[in-house]
Design a protein around this motif. Structure first.
Motif, PDB file in Angstrom:
ATOM      1  N   SER A 352       0.761  -1.167   0.070  1.00 50.72           N
ATOM      2  CA  SER A 352       0.072  -0.055  -0.170  1.00 50.72           C
ATOM      3  C   SER A 352       1.002   1.229  -0.006  1.00 50.72           C
ATOM      4  O   SER A 352       0.514   2.303  -0.530  1.00 50.72           O
ATOM      5  CB  SER A 352      -0.938   0.141   1.102  1.00 50.72           C
ATOM      6  OG  SER A 352      -0.244  -0.231   2.454  1.00 50.72           O
ATOM      7  N   ALA A 382      -5.844   0.456  -0.837  1.00 55.43           N
ATOM      8  CA  ALA A 382      -5.110  -0.752  -0.631  1.00 55.43           C
ATOM      9  C   ALA A 382      -4.717  -1.334   0.623  1.00 55.43           C
ATOM     10  O   ALA A 382      -4.624  -2.515   0.899  1.00 55.43           O
ATOM     11  CB  ALA A 382      -3.714  -0.368  -1.230  1.00 55.43           C
ATOM     12  N   HIS A 383      -4.441  -0.279   1.622  1.00 54.02           N
ATOM     13  CA  HIS A 383      -4.253  -0.926   3.046  1.00 54.02           C
ATOM     14  C   HIS A 383      -5.484  -1.278   3.587  1.00 54.02           C
ATOM     15  O   HIS A 383      -5.189  -2.569   4.298  1.00 54.02           O
ATOM     16  CB  HIS A 383      -3.907   0.376   3.738  1.00 54.02           C
ATOM     17  CG  HIS A 383      -3.533   0.157   5.210  1.00 54.02           C
ATOM     18  ND1 HIS A 383      -2.493  -0.337   5.770  1.00 54.02           N
ATOM     19  CD2 HIS A 383      -4.514   0.349   6.383  1.00 54.02           C
ATOM     20  CE1 HIS A 383      -2.525  -0.423   6.921  1.00 54.02           C
ATOM     21  NE2 HIS A 383      -3.714  -0.160   7.241  1.00 54.02           N
TER      22      HIS A 383
END
Length: 391
Positions: A352, A382-383
């Protein structure tokens, strides 16, 4: 019975430390601030006035807070924030740029008063904030070495001077690099002062103009970068030297000073970290309780620099673009390296962080909003997907 002689209130080491802290601040990152004001569309005379206001603002904050809390509180502009603005301001009006100043500093004041900053930074992983900053700074690092093909003698000599100074005189590496670059530029007859004389003019206020795209695309990332990469390290530097600073008060006061002076070019007043450490070392005074006097003297030197704002602007405008770009890039190399290290430090967050870094560095602009914001959005998404899956 003998008495211990009274310690002098001010010493030469305090005076030298205060002067060096201000000199290093201006010589290391003053070029970045000058580029920021240029990108905002300010005229040469406006830049002179803005630099004057900025120096006076830093002087008031440094002197006032050091005297009030009796600890070495040194103010500084946000160097990472200035780097972001210098790459984001192209294509917007001067009034919109001032609107970004006002918006971001208003958020900083609210963060100090409400404690919002601590909660917000707990939500955004530190690795993503570091990756966003690294993506912003990458252009400065690349430009430093790209300039080798433009003026190899000037850029190459500055890079060599920086390497040698980092080896033996690390604290003064940027100052030495500036001196060497100026000497080579003089030999090349590449320094050209404007024909008009230096005029000391009072800065005129610029009416801020607010647009949603500039506030979200520039103002919000600027606020996050300033808080995460300037104010947070500044507070940590004080704590690392054994002080217990009133965090909310320092953030509130510095943000308020910047907010009031934003229409006059006071785009940033923050807590210093690197230059502040110069006023906190054992060489200043053996007693940490007396080192605040070095910072107070630095505040006086800031005020003197503010009075010379027009002269500083003329000096920067006379220097060749290659020199300013190389100086800015070399001054930010350590910050870029530290940001990359923090971004990739946690294996679970590495993907991420890389997404944040690449989107930010790509320069992509969507819906009129700049890459720093989209880098952070992509990294957070993304995290949430990747890290939650791993857990």
């Amino acid at each position: 019975m003998s008495q211990t002689p009274a310690q002098p209130r001010l010493t030469l080491s305090m005076l030298v430390s205060g002067f060096v802290a201000v000199l290093v601040g201006y010589s290391s990152t003053g070029a970045i601030v000058y580029q920021t004001f240029q990108a905002a569309g300010a005229s040469p005379s406006q830049i002179g006035g803005w630099l004057a206001v900025l120096g006076i603002a830093l002087g008031i904050a440094t002197l006032g807070l050091s005297l009030r809390y009796r600890m070495p509180v040194l103010a500084a502009w946000s160097t990472p924030g200035a780097a972001l603005l210098a790459t984001s301001f192209h294509g917007i009006s001067l009034n919109e740029a001032v609107g970004v100043f006002v918006f971001a500093n208003l958020l900083i004041v609210l963060s100090g008063v409400t404690g919002l900053f601590a909660r917000l930074m707990n939500f955004i992983p530190a690795s993503l904030a570091a990756a966003m900053l690294a993506g912003i700074l990458l252009r400065f690092g690349l430009q430093t070495f790209a300039d080798l093909q433009t003026n190899f003698a000037l850029c190459g000599s500055m890079c060599l001077a920086w390497l040698l100074a980092r080896r033996w005189l690390a604290r003064y590496a940027i100052l030495i690099t500036l001196l060497i670059g100026t000497g080579v530029a003089l030999a090349q007859q590449a320094i050209h002062f404007p024909p008009q004389p230096i005029v000391l003019t009072l800065p005129q206020p610029v009416m801020p103009h607010f647009t949603l795209t500039t506030l979200i695309g520039i103002g919000l990332p600027y606020f996050l970068v300033t808080m995460a990469s300037q104010n947070a390290p500044g507070i940590a530097t004080l704590q690392a030297h054994g002080y217990r600073p009133p965090v909310s008060s320092l953030i509130s006061w510095t943000g308020l000073i910047a907010l009031l002076l934003a229409p006059f070019g006071g785009f940033s007043v923050c807590i210093a970290a690197i230059t502040a450490a110069i006023c906190m070392s054992d060489e200043v005074d053996a007693d940490p309780q007396r080192r605040w006097r070095a910072a107070a003297l630095a505040g006086l030197f800031y005020l003197l620099a503010g009075a010379s704002g027009a002269l500083i602007a003329v000096l920067f405008s006379a220097l060749p673009a290659v020199l300013i770009q190389a100086l800015a890039g070399l001054a930010l190399l350590a910050t870029l390296g530290g940001s990359l290290q923090r971004a990739l430090d946690q294996p679970a967050e590495r993907d991420s962080a890389l997404i944040t870094f690449l989107i930010t560095a790509s320069g992509v602009s969507l819906l009129g909003i700049g890459p720093a914001f989209w880098g952070l959005v992509g990294g957070v998404l993304a995290h949430l997907l990747l890290v939650r899956k791993l857990r």
